[in-house]
Motif scaffolding. Structure first.
Motif, PDB file in Angstrom:
ATOM      1  N   MET A 221      34.698 -69.170 -14.961  1.00  0.00           N
ATOM      2  CA  MET A 221      35.889 -68.360 -15.200  1.00  0.00           C
ATOM      3  C   MET A 221      35.548 -66.891 -15.011  1.00  0.00           C
ATOM      4  O   MET A 221      34.471 -66.445 -15.389  1.00  0.00           O
ATOM      5  CB  MET A 221      36.435 -68.599 -16.600  1.00  0.00           C
ATOM      6  CG  MET A 221      37.762 -67.913 -16.845  1.00  0.00           C
ATOM      7  SD  MET A 221      38.550 -68.401 -18.396  1.00  0.00           S
ATOM      8  CE  MET A 221      39.105 -70.039 -17.976  1.00  0.00           C
ATOM      9  N   GLU A 222      36.501 -66.159 -14.408  1.00  0.00           N
ATOM     10  CA  GLU A 222      36.333 -64.719 -14.243  1.00  0.00           C
ATOM     11  C   GLU A 222      37.056 -64.000 -15.372  1.00  0.00           C
ATOM     12  O   GLU A 222      38.167 -64.363 -15.753  1.00  0.00           O
ATOM     13  CB  GLU A 222      36.890 -64.248 -12.901  1.00  0.00           C
ATOM     14  CG  GLU A 222      36.644 -62.769 -12.692  1.00  0.00           C
ATOM     15  CD  GLU A 222      37.017 -62.292 -11.301  1.00  0.00           C
ATOM     16  OE1 GLU A 222      36.299 -61.416 -10.785  1.00  0.00           O
ATOM     17  OE2 GLU A 222      38.009 -62.786 -10.742  1.00  0.00           O
ATOM     18  N   PHE A 223      36.403 -62.983 -15.901  1.00  0.00           N
ATOM     19  CA  PHE A 223      36.945 -62.179 -16.990  1.00  0.00           C
ATOM     20  C   PHE A 223      37.039 -60.733 -16.550  1.00  0.00           C
ATOM     21  O   PHE A 223      36.172 -60.238 -15.833  1.00  0.00           O
ATOM     22  CB  PHE A 223      36.027 -62.246 -18.218  1.00  0.00           C
ATOM     23  CG  PHE A 223      35.980 -63.586 -18.871  1.00  0.00           C
ATOM     24  CD1 PHE A 223      36.742 -63.847 -19.993  1.00  0.00           C
ATOM     25  CD2 PHE A 223      35.179 -64.590 -18.360  1.00  0.00           C
ATOM     26  CE1 PHE A 223      36.698 -65.088 -20.604  1.00  0.00           C
ATOM     27  CE2 PHE A 223      35.128 -65.835 -18.951  1.00  0.00           C
ATOM     28  CZ  PHE A 223      35.895 -66.081 -20.085  1.00  0.00           C
TER      29      PHE A 223
ATOM     30  N   GLN B 274      31.843 -63.136 -14.046  1.00  0.00           N
ATOM     31  CA  GLN B 274      32.178 -64.554 -13.868  1.00  0.00           C
ATOM     32  C   GLN B 274      31.069 -65.359 -14.528  1.00  0.00           C
ATOM     33  O   GLN B 274      29.889 -65.157 -14.237  1.00  0.00           O
ATOM     34  CB  GLN B 274      32.292 -64.908 -12.394  1.00  0.00           C
ATOM     35  CG  GLN B 274      32.833 -66.308 -12.179  1.00  0.00           C
ATOM     36  CD  GLN B 274      33.279 -66.520 -10.746  1.00  0.00           C
ATOM     37  OE1 GLN B 274      33.578 -65.567 -10.033  1.00  0.00           O
ATOM     38  NE2 GLN B 274      33.331 -67.761 -10.335  1.00  0.00           N
TER      39      GLN B 274
ATOM     40  N   THR C  58      34.172 -56.484 -14.750  1.00  0.00           N
ATOM     41  CA  THR C  58      34.472 -57.910 -14.602  1.00  0.00           C
ATOM     42  C   THR C  58      33.162 -58.680 -14.642  1.00  0.00           C
ATOM     43  O   THR C  58      32.084 -58.123 -14.435  1.00  0.00           O
ATOM     44  CB  THR C  58      35.206 -58.204 -13.273  1.00  0.00           C
ATOM     45  OG1 THR C  58      34.366 -57.841 -12.187  1.00  0.00           O
ATOM     46  CG2 THR C  58      36.528 -57.454 -13.195  1.00  0.00           C
TER      47      THR C  58
ATOM     48  N   ASN D 249      41.728 -63.248 -18.595  1.00  0.00           N
ATOM     49  CA  ASN D 249      41.228 -64.316 -17.728  1.00  0.00           C
ATOM     50  C   ASN D 249      42.408 -65.198 -17.349  1.00  0.00           C
ATOM     51  O   ASN D 249      43.559 -64.858 -17.642  1.00  0.00           O
ATOM     52  CB  ASN D 249      40.101 -65.103 -18.409  1.00  0.00           C
ATOM     53  CG  ASN D 249      40.531 -65.736 -19.715  1.00  0.00           C
ATOM     54  OD1 ASN D 249      41.613 -66.309 -19.816  1.00  0.00           O
ATOM     55  ND2 ASN D 249      39.700 -65.638 -20.736  1.00  0.00           N
TER      56      ASN D 249
END
Length: 101
Positions: free
Chosen positions: A70-72, A62, A60, A90
């Motif tokens: 945004m967090e991926f 951010q 992950t 996301n």
């Protein structure tokens, strides 16, 4: 999986068009670390929760993008052809990605 270590040019295929970034990986046993650089704005983020199992990996990060932080979540595999493929998820959905050196 030392073949995963190094710099990858990643393209995520989204409904807003292709999104480009570079992902530079370091692998220590089953732990994946590294840095993501956004291709659009140059912002960087550290890889978190990185794991390697066989030819599969997940992590992950951010990062600040034009619409905010945004967090991926990335899940994929190193293919026999020496490329990467998988899913990038996301808050806007889940999208296929691929990567090459």
């Amino acid at each position: 999986m030392s073949e995963l270590a190094g710099k990858w040019n990643v393209v995520v295929h989204t409904y807003m068009g292709d999104q480009f970034s570079t992902h530079e990986f370091a692998v220590d046993g089953d732990v994946l670390t590294g840095v993501i650089t956004d291709g659009g704005n140059g912002n960087q983020a550290e890889i978190k929760n990185g794991k390697v199992e066989g030819n599969k990996f997940s992590y992950t990060f951010q990062i600040k993008i034009p619409i905010g932080e945004m967090e991926f979540k990335m899940e994929g595999e190193l293919t026999e052809e020496g490329t990467l493929k998988g899913q990038s998820s996301n808050a806007m959905g889940s999208f296929e990605f691929e990567a090459a050196r």
